[in-house]
Scaffold this active site. Sequence first.
Site, PDB file in Angstrom:
ATOM      1  N   GLY A 135       1.024  -1.289   0.171  1.00 13.49           N
ATOM      2  CA  GLY A 135      -0.116   0.044   0.076  1.00 13.49           C
ATOM      3  C   GLY A 135       0.667   1.294  -0.103  1.00 13.49           C
ATOM      4  O   GLY A 135       2.128   1.095  -0.303  1.00 13.49           O
ATOM      5  N   VAL A 145       2.679  -5.064   3.723  1.00 16.60           N
ATOM      6  CA  VAL A 145       1.876  -5.896   4.726  1.00 16.60           C
ATOM      7  C   VAL A 145       2.335  -7.376   4.765  1.00 16.60           C
ATOM      8  O   VAL A 145       2.215  -7.956   3.679  1.00 16.60           O
ATOM      9  CB  VAL A 145       0.537  -5.743   4.718  1.00 16.60           C
ATOM     10  CG1 VAL A 145      -0.280  -6.475   5.884  1.00 16.60           C
ATOM     11  CG2 VAL A 145       0.138  -4.221   4.503  1.00 16.60           C
ATOM     12  N   ASP A 205     -11.341   7.775   4.097  1.00 19.58           N
ATOM     13  CA  ASP A 205     -10.556   7.057   2.945  1.00 19.58           C
ATOM     14  C   ASP A 205     -11.443   5.521   3.051  1.00 19.58           C
ATOM     15  O   ASP A 205     -10.753   4.434   2.893  1.00 19.58           O
ATOM     16  CB  ASP A 205      -9.314   6.837   3.266  1.00 19.58           C
ATOM     17  CG  ASP A 205      -8.484   6.203   2.015  1.00 19.58           C
ATOM     18  OD1 ASP A 205      -7.211   5.690   2.102  1.00 19.58           O
ATOM     19  OD2 ASP A 205      -9.071   6.563   0.893  1.00 19.58           O
TER      20      ASP A 205
END
Length: 836
Positions: free
Chosen positions: A501, A506, A619
């Site tokens: 991201g 991650v 978001d």
Amino acid sequence: MENLRIRKTPLPLFSVIVFLLHLSSLHFPSLAYEPPDKYFINCGSNANATLNSRVFIADRFFHSKASNGINGGNQSNLNLTARIFRQESYYEFDITENGTYFVRLHFLAFASSSSNLSAALFDVSAFPNIWNPGFMLLKNFTAKNSNSNSTIKEFFLGIHPGSFRIYFTPRGSSFAFVNAIEVFLAPANFSPKNYTSSSPLVLHTIYRVNVGGQELRPDEDTLWRNWDSDDLYLTNSNPGGKVGPSQTPDYQVYEKDGFVAAANNFIAPDLVYETAKVMDNRSSTSNPSTLFNITWSFNVRRNAKHLVRAHFCDVVGGTAGVIVFNLYSNGNFTKKVGGPKSIFVNQLPYYYDFVVESKESELINISIGPNVEDTSINNSFLNGLEMLEIMEESAPIPNMKESKSINVAVVVGSVLGGLSLICILVVGFLLGLKYRKAKHVETSEWSPMPAFGGGSTHSRFTEGTITGSPITYLNLGLKISFAQLQQATNNFDTKFLIGEGGFGNVYRGTLSDGRIVAVKRGKRHEHSSGQGLPEFETEIMVLSRIRHRHLVSLIGYCDERSEMILVYEFMEKGTLREHLYESNLPRLSWKQRLEICIGAARGLNYLHKGAAGGIIHRDVKSTNILLDAKCVAKVADFGLSRSGPLDETHVSTNVKGTFGYLDPEYIMTQQLTEKSDVYSFGVVLLEVLCARPALDRNLPREQINLAEWGMNCKKNGLLEQIVDSSLKGQIDPSSLRKFSEIAEKCLQDDAYDRPTMGDVLWDLEYALQLQQTAKHREPHEDSTINASSEFVLPNVQHFPSHSSTVNQDDMTFSGVDESDTAGNEVFSQLKIGDAR
């Protein structure tokens, strides 16, 4: 029943000092430890009461229209006074030390001329931290005692320092009551060892059994617990024999293979470990036909998880470690106990914790039986059993219009001598002036978080916040060392990479306690430039003060040296987007999609209305809605979140978010409101329906923006033509119509015309009911007026969600024909360099 709005009343300094001085005179004669926070309250009384060496302080200083005290003729008898609540009220406790706390509630429906206590019907909920949603402890509870003994409900709660509240909420026109309350810190090493969860610890004691021994009353236990005799729960025709009492147990501190040695008699009394149930004399023979298991059966609530603690101490005799046997739950092998390699020798008490789910049955069976493969001695033993239900139901956010708190610092205040009183008043006055001056200069945008523990001396959080104020209140109890995270991810091996991201990569990781987590490591170049620090700080500050079933839980963080790492609960099924398109995963059914939308809406609604001060996610998108193993939706990624005070209409801020989901009004005015999240959620609804990205530069120009294209199709009656082909034949026309109406409302250009997330949630629940009822009708029959007579509309309670993950496709309009200026001109005129 009138709903009352909570207002946190500052604790009077004088009352604090009085309370502390008074409590300093109390003691625990039978305890070798002194918990810093210990509250024993005699509710509704004007006098103190003593029970098993505990002094329960009268709450005679409480005065509220919400309650009154009654008594059964003896003010000093703990169970013959009670506090009655005609409307929602709470007790408030000041907690200074992080840990597991005993919470006991005493109920006795004694005879009273003014109130029929046995008719009370109410809920009890606990809020371990006022910033978080609470836990439902008792629901639709009524205390109808069969004898003169009180009903005691015991809970274990993980509580952080700060304000801890217990709410009593009458049901309908009824009332609530309580006779006494106990809140005190459990000894060290008391918490479950083999139980891991992303949610705070909340356990309800259901059974506590002294196996092989007699019933133990509270005065025979170091922590005032009651232990039943196990004869009440034996089920088989081979009940086994009893052994004991033996010599005093040899307490030690040791752990191995999931077994934990009892460090002291706080874990269980000596009398539990000195007696046991064993196989009878037939166990000495090697004839297999004589082998049998000993089984105990317990009635429990259906589909509930229970933590079971089995206590062992070899009082049978013989060579240590020779006896090997198996522990079973519901007929399934759970653990092998004993053996020559075991360190649990004779007279050494130990225990083993495990989780059992009742599923559709209302019984849980626990058994022990010989292990014929690993030993020639066919025997087994058990000394004690505890069964605690894992409480997972969230409590509704109280909405009190005025403070109805029973502040324990005031409740247990005592009258001091005249000279002491004057001294305290003087000191209190001086400190009060200092407190007011300090409070006046607070300017932090986020409410301060209490510091729960130590931390790295290299922490960057002593430098500043997203608003320029010092962050001195971050939840240091969530800190995880970089070394631990290296071990959890095999030094961030790419084999464990599960996502990428804007903030960083991650990884899937496994902590030392066995928990599987998602580890998000910030990009190195952002560390040096400081670009990722505000999002990192915001994520921690938001998630450490909220908790909800539909919000991804923060497990911890690491800020050592130049690292910025966030650790979350692991979401097995990834993002919502992956289950809609851009992957080979099985497609979700329409019912599943509705349930996911409802879950996400609950989370967002909690953020807007339930979280402290109100929070705008900023978001919302399909990659920020994650799914667990059961497809339960949880909103994630709060790096862009902003507080949105309910007394303000908007927050002025630079435009941030993801193209395709951004609210047009927010883009034009740079004024952020909760309705900006509603617009973004409307785009998500269309993604769910159509299974395509919010922006797709490979499509014709008029189809690139999903929001515009979807609403244009609806306006022209063509919406069914762009529905995900995998849903053909699944959607009830009425459900589709209601769902499309919700999306259309969310996507209104004027924020004033958009619904709140609470309204969106209500409508989604209704769309699900239409789908489940699935009565084949013409679309025009689905009017709210007509449907209202056919369906029981849900009593929706609103809770939180969190979301945010960056996907490269969301970051740019590259590839769009430059002649399409409808969107590009807007973006070029605004300062949106921070949009992602």
